[in-house]
Structures are given as structure tokens and as C-alpha cells.
Design an enzyme around this catalytic site. Structure first.
Site, PDB file in Angstrom:
ATOM      1  N   GLY A  23     -93.957  67.477 -83.090  1.00 53.23           N
ATOM      2  CA  GLY A  23     -95.046  66.819 -83.811  1.00 53.23           C
ATOM      3  C   GLY A  23     -94.702  65.457 -83.640  1.00 53.23           C
ATOM      4  O   GLY A  23     -93.740  64.838 -83.725  1.00 53.23           O
ATOM      5  N   ARG A  65     -90.268  64.165 -73.532  1.00 56.91           N
ATOM      6  CA  ARG A  65     -91.714  64.542 -73.646  1.00 56.91           C
ATOM      7  C   ARG A  65     -92.483  63.400 -73.295  1.00 56.91           C
ATOM      8  O   ARG A  65     -92.339  62.368 -74.066  1.00 56.91           O
ATOM      9  CB  ARG A  65     -92.116  65.431 -75.068  1.00 56.91           C
ATOM     10  CG  ARG A  65     -91.261  66.711 -75.130  1.00 56.91           C
ATOM     11  CD  ARG A  65     -91.999  67.357 -76.476  1.00 56.91           C
ATOM     12  NE  ARG A  65     -92.964  68.010 -76.120  1.00 56.91           N
ATOM     13  CZ  ARG A  65     -93.738  68.605 -77.272  1.00 56.91           C
ATOM     14  NH1 ARG A  65     -93.417  68.278 -78.495  1.00 56.91           N
ATOM     15  NH2 ARG A  65     -95.086  68.908 -76.784  1.00 56.91           N
ATOM     16  N   CYS A 130    -103.252  73.867 -84.298  1.00 54.64           N
ATOM     17  CA  CYS A 130    -101.740  73.317 -84.201  1.00 54.64           C
ATOM     18  C   CYS A 130    -101.259  72.745 -85.614  1.00 54.64           C
ATOM     19  O   CYS A 130    -101.776  73.368 -86.560  1.00 54.64           O
ATOM     20  CB  CYS A 130    -101.631  71.983 -83.110  1.00 54.64           C
ATOM     21  SG  CYS A 130     -99.892  71.884 -82.315  1.00 54.64           S
ATOM     22  N   ASP A 199    -101.614  63.433 -80.705  1.00 52.46           N
ATOM     23  CA  ASP A 199    -100.409  62.779 -80.067  1.00 52.46           C
ATOM     24  C   ASP A 199    -100.514  61.200 -79.483  1.00 52.46           C
ATOM     25  O   ASP A 199     -99.674  60.757 -79.165  1.00 52.46           O
ATOM     26  CB  ASP A 199     -99.788  63.947 -78.927  1.00 52.46           C
ATOM     27  CG  ASP A 199     -99.486  65.175 -79.591  1.00 52.46           C
ATOM     28  OD1 ASP A 199    -100.499  65.764 -79.977  1.00 52.46           O
ATOM     29  OD2 ASP A 199     -98.474  65.355 -80.000  1.00 52.46           O
ATOM     30  N   ASN A 209    -104.687  65.655 -77.833  1.00 48.55           N
ATOM     31  CA  ASN A 209    -104.079  66.481 -78.946  1.00 48.55           C
ATOM     32  C   ASN A 209    -103.499  67.980 -78.474  1.00 48.55           C
ATOM     33  O   ASN A 209    -104.238  68.090 -77.126  1.00 48.55           O
ATOM     34  CB  ASN A 209    -104.811  66.512 -80.166  1.00 48.55           C
ATOM     35  CG  ASN A 209    -104.170  67.264 -81.193  1.00 48.55           C
ATOM     36  OD1 ASN A 209    -102.843  66.733 -81.653  1.00 48.55           O
ATOM     37  ND2 ASN A 209    -105.005  68.021 -82.037  1.00 48.55           N
TER      38      ASN A 209
HETATM   39  O1  RI2 Z   1     -97.579  63.703 -85.933  1.00 49.72           O
HETATM   40  P1  RI2 Z   1     -98.169  64.954 -86.309  1.00 49.72           P
HETATM   41  O2  RI2 Z   1     -99.667  64.420 -87.193  1.00 49.72           O
HETATM   42  O3  RI2 Z   1     -97.283  65.498 -87.240  1.00 49.72           O
HETATM   43  O4  RI2 Z   1     -98.309  65.802 -85.179  1.00 49.72           O
HETATM   44  C1  RI2 Z   1     -99.475  65.381 -84.163  1.00 49.72           C
HETATM   45  C2  RI2 Z   1     -99.462  66.298 -82.910  1.00 49.72           C
HETATM   46  O5  RI2 Z   1     -98.173  66.852 -82.474  1.00 49.72           O
HETATM   47  C3  RI2 Z   1     -98.320  68.231 -82.052  1.00 49.72           C
HETATM   48  O6  RI2 Z   1     -97.987  68.235 -81.017  1.00 49.72           O
HETATM   49  P2  RI2 Z   1     -96.313  69.327 -80.686  1.00 49.72           P
HETATM   50  O7  RI2 Z   1     -96.567  70.658 -81.386  1.00 49.72           O
HETATM   51  O8  RI2 Z   1     -95.155  68.566 -80.916  1.00 49.72           O
HETATM   52  O9  RI2 Z   1     -96.704  69.763 -79.069  1.00 49.72           O
HETATM   53  C4  RI2 Z   1     -99.709  68.646 -82.210  1.00 49.72           C
HETATM   54  O10 RI2 Z   1    -100.637  68.223 -81.084  1.00 49.72           O
HETATM   55  C5  RI2 Z   1    -100.228  67.795 -83.503  1.00 49.72           C
HETATM   56  O11 RI2 Z   1    -101.616  67.653 -83.786  1.00 49.72           O
END
Ligand code: RI2
Length: 323
Positions: A23, A65, A130, A199, A209
Site C-alpha cells: 500500500g 518496488r 484493491c 500509487d 493504480n
Molecule cells: O496508499 P494507499 O491508499 O493505502 O494504497 C494505494 C494503493 O497501493 C496499492 O498497491 P499494492 O497493493 O502495494 O500493490 C493499491 O494499488 C492501492 O490502491
């Protein structure tokens, strides 16, 4: 990895890489804390060695990442605070910057939640994709305002972050309907908003995203369902103001299919992109802690926040070629 990097920082980097920590906002928070640890544990002999050590730690975190811009934005924020000329002074600088960054992040999410909640009416149903802490902050604030909200939650293959969203919404008292990703269009008629996180947000208002967001947005536009993106300003990508594009992470294909099944299928090529890009015309509003913006005007906010400061997070103005 550079052996100046503290074991705690290595551990944080591994956790981000394996998505144990995931996230965009959570990644940024843990990266800032890791730099703080690098600073407090450093036994660097002089200021130059200390700076080099912090830059090495930042690089190790940065290389985990590639897509969530909150990560380099966090590293930049903390490293830019290093103004002292002594080791003790620099240590203090990093601790203060990291603490300030984490506190600002938390505040920004709460402020963004209030803005997003104003878009939600009592009795509304949202569809999520997600798991986004920024998006959930909007729902939480709406619930606190006494609004009844329901949710249709997409499971979000391959890693099923929708399950985390379902659990969090349940904790907030929001009734959840869980669906497979391919059922989204079928249920769009039943929802009042699509609500997702980001993201990275590019200068033209494109939203990067979780993979599947762009298809969802196109379907939602076709059905007339508004699409709201919750993204604190930490998600704004400064490099896109000067023409850089956002790297889309390709993850291990084992997330999609295990080796045994793959062999049974005749070893087809498997692709596993983690993110996609939703063009601004499919987004109704980007909700930030500074208010809501039509995607096309986000660049104005970006100029105000970043100015020309788009160098690599570990680069010092006089030593950009070094990292
Ligand atoms: O900062 P917050 O709002 O928590 O998350 C933002 C975004 O991060 C996540 O990526 P992943 O699961 O790490 O690949 C999702 O794509 C989600 O929408």
C-alpha cells in the site's frame, strides 16, 4: 546490497519487496522509519560518511518496488532535511524529518478522509478495487458523520487485497458484497461511486493504480457511475512534470499460477503487471488533503508543492552524478 545499510533497513526493504508491507502510504511510512533507524544506529566517523550511508539506505529502499511514488517522495522528504555539518546534527535532522513526515502522512490521510466523505451521501453504495488506506479514510469519515454506506468489493486478483478491504469495512460496520473481478460491470448499476486509491498521479491527471482500475473506470463511465480517486499529495509524481513516465511494476508470475499448474497448461507465457494507467477523462475527482481536484488541474497543485524539485531522492544538489 551495500554493506553500510543497516539490517533493519534491509528487513524493511525485503518486506516491501515481498509485499508483506504494502500500500503506497504504508510503504512510505515504513521507508521513512527505516531511514530514521539508519540514522540513529549509525556509527559514521564524519558527516560525509553519514550522508553516504543514508543515501545507500535510501537506494536500497527505493530499489524494492518501482511504481508507488510515495516511496521516493518519502525518501526525498527525509534526506532533504539533512542540513547540519556534524554527525550528531545530521542524526537529529533525519530523526526530526522522519517523525515530521510520518505525522504529516497520518494527518493528510485524516484530512483527505473528510474531503472524500463529503462526496458520499447517506445510503450510498461504493465499489472498491484493491486495498487503499486513503480510500478507506473517506469511508471511515463518512461513517463517523453518521452516514450508512454499503460496499461492493472486488477481490483483486492475483493477491486478493480486496479481502483486506472487506475486513476493514466490516470493522467499520459497512455491509460488504464480495465479487470476483470480472463481475464488476454486472454490479456497477447497483453502486453510486467507484472509490479507489492511487500509487501515483501524473501531471496530466492520469492515475496509476492496481491493475484492473482502468478497465473498471471505463466500465463505470459507460454506466454513468462517478469515479473518485483518493490520493494524498504524497502520491503526486513530480518527475511527470518534466516528461518522465511512471514505471509499471511486473511481478513474479508465480503470483498468477504455480509451477505445477503452469506445466500442466503447456508452459504458456504468463504476464503479471501490478498496475495500470487510467486516463484523466475517466476520473471525476482526485480527492487529496488539500481538497478535491478535477484530474486535469492536478498539475497546478504539483507545481505549488514540488516546484522544480524532482531530482533523485538520494542525490544532493552538488553531487547528483554520484549515487
Ligand atoms: O496508499 P494507499 O491508499 O493505502 O494504497 C494505494 C494503493 O497501493 C496499492 O498497491 P499494492 O497493493 O502495494 O500493490 C493499491 O494499488 C492501492 O490502491
Amino acid at each position: 546490497m551495500d554493506d553500510r545499510v543497516h539490517p533493519e533497513v534491509r528487513r524493511t526493504a525485503t518486506e516491501i519487496d515481498t509485499m508483506e508491507t504494502r500500500g503506497a502510504a504504508t510503504i512510505a511510512d515504513s521507508a521513512a522509519r527505516a531511514l530514521r533507524t539508519q540514522a540513529t544506529e549509525s556509527d559514521a566517523a564524519d558527516a560525509e560518511a553519514f550522508r553516504a550511508e543514508l543515501r545507500a539506505a535510501a537506494r536500497a529502499l527505493y530499489e524494492t518496488r518501482p511504481t508507488a511514488v510515495s516511496l521516493p517522495n518519502a525518501l526525498r522528504y527525509v534526506l532533504r532535511g539533512m542540513s547540519s555539518t556534524t554527525v550528531e546534527g545530521l542524526r537529529q535532522n533525519v530523526v526530526e524529518s522522519a517523525d515530521e513526515f510520518c505525522a504529516r502522512l497520518e494527518r493528510a490521510q485524516a484530512d483527505l478522509g473528510e474531503v472524500g466523505a463529503n462526496r458520499l451521501r447517506d445510503g450510498d453504495t461504493i465499489m472498491t478495487h484493491c486495498h487503499s488506506t486513503d480510500a478507506l479514510a473517506c469511508v471511515e469519515a463518512a461513517v463517523e458523520q453518521g452516514k450508512h454506506i454499503e460496499a461492493v468489493v472486488k477481490e483483486t486478483r492475483p493477491r486478493n487485497q480486496g479481502h483486506i478491504t472487506a475486513r476493514r469495512l466490516d470493522e467499520l460496520g459497512v455491509p460488504v458484497t464480495l465479487i470476483v473481478d470480472s463481475a464488476a460491470r454486472r454490479y456497477l448499476n447497483d453502486v453510486d461511486h467507484v472509490l479507489v486509491g492511487a500509487d501515483a498521479v501524473a501531471a496530466d491527471g492520469s492515475v496509476v493504480n492496481k491493475i484492473g482500475t482502468s478497465g473498471l473506470a471505463v466500465n463505470a463511465r459507460d454506466r454513468g457511475t462517478p469515479i473518485m480517486v483518493a490520493a494524498q499529495t504524497l502520491k503526486l509524481h513530480p518527475g511527470t512534470m518534466t516528461g518522465h513516465t511512471v514505471d509499471i511494476e511486473m511481478r513474479d508470475t508465480a503470483e498468477v499460477v504455480d509451477d505445477e499448474t503452469l506445466a500442466e497448461l503447456g508452459n504458456p507465457t504468463v504476464k503479471n503487471p501490478a498496475f495500470d494507467v487510467t486516463p484523466p477523462r475517466y476520473v471525476d475527482a482526485i480527492v487529496t488533503e488539500r481538497g478535491q481536484f478535477p484530474p486535469e488541474s492536478i498539475v497546478i497543485l504539483m507545481r505549488e508543492l514540488f516546484g522544480e524539485g524532482t531530482s533523485e531522492p538520494w542525490a544532493e544538489p552538488e553531487a547528483r552524478a554520484e549515487p
